[in-house]
Design an enzyme around this catalytic site. Sequence first.
Site, short mmCIF file in Angstrom:
data_model
loop_
_atom_site.label_atom_id
_atom_site.label_comp_id
_atom_site.label_asym_id
_atom_site.label_seq_id
_atom_site.Cartn_x
_atom_site.Cartn_y
_atom_site.Cartn_z
N LYS A 89 -56.61 53.22 -50.86
CA LYS A 89 -57.13 53.03 -52.21
C LYS A 89 -58.12 51.85 -52.24
O LYS A 89 -59.22 51.96 -52.79
CB LYS A 89 -55.98 52.79 -53.20
N GLN A 142 -48.12 50.04 -57.13
CA GLN A 142 -47.71 51.14 -56.26
C GLN A 142 -46.20 51.37 -56.37
O GLN A 142 -45.41 50.43 -56.26
CB GLN A 142 -48.10 50.81 -54.80
N ASP A 149 -53.34 54.55 -63.62
CA ASP A 149 -52.41 55.58 -63.14
C ASP A 149 -52.00 56.52 -64.28
O ASP A 149 -51.45 57.59 -64.02
CB ASP A 149 -51.14 54.91 -62.57
#
Length: 295
Positions: free
Chosen positions: A54, A98, A121
């Site tokens: 990422k 994460q 997200d």
Amino acid sequence: MTARIIDGKHIAAELRGKVTDAVHRMLRDRGLVPGLAVVLVGQNPASEVYVRNKSKAVTEAGMRPHDHHLPASTSEAALLELVAKLNADPAVNGILVQLPLPEQIDAQKVIAAIDPAKDVDGFHPVNAGKLASGLPALVPCTPLGCIMLAKKVHASLAGLEAVVIGRSNIVGKPVAQLLLAENATVTIAHSKTVDLPSVCRRADVLVAAIGKPEMVRRDWIKPGATVIDVGINRVAGEGGKTRIVGDVAAEVSQVAGALTPVPGGVGPMTIACLLANTLRAACMQHGLPAPNIGS
Ligand code: NDP
């Protein structure tokens, strides 16, 4: 018949190219560089790979990464403090924590602490609620990627029968909401669904987000259907090596009209959509119109 393979790598590269162009225009015209904070707690090997990929993709798109790697022993209070700092930092337009998090940290509490405007997200209850209400929202990346891939096969999903296997907040539910927003007729199946194969056989578009290696078989598929395989499962391969397979068996390609491969299907789209969401978040925060990147 052999299914057309939907090339997620190629489609993701196209989207990343559009995001990169838009980021360059933002710098040239406004002097702004979108920033994404990626927070990793602990040393989960899969998470370390995801986070590295990422951050690399963020840099390649001309955006600024803000990486935070915290020890596995980090307390919930310390993580919430970092999230508060990132919420307040104008150079950070998107925040991604994460998952999974170590057990001493309540992931829902952390997600709820992220500013919904920076929630790239799309997991914050405010964004989930907006998506369910049909309001503009930051939408989870993997589901966004699934819809983009399905739309490469069907210019319109209106009126199609769509079946989603899986009802997680991360994939199944938001995919179902997006399919509904595209005017598909949507069924959500899960572990308590009775006679799953016959439910799946109704589908013109089948999305498998189960986490069970090669569970979906050829006799579950309506001939010509489009199958989107979200699964990432590590299984033992030859010579003791692990190999990655999806939730859909290879034999499905004999019946389906189009199929996403694993790897190389949904996976690359997830990162591309993360970049698109970061750009979108930056535009929103600076009062700029939504970027025209076709997603
Ligand atoms: P979860 O484990 O959170 O959810 C799995 C869902 O599948 C649940 O709703 C569960 O039902 C359902 N399910 C499990 N077993 C069965 C069964 N036997 N029959 C029918 N339904 C079943 O997983 P995620 O949604 O987080 O992820 C799903 C898959 O997608 C995983 O392989 C994951 O690795 C992959 N993934 C891939 C991404 C990518 O970038 N390509 C990103 C995110 C995930 P119930 O709710 O009843 O328990």
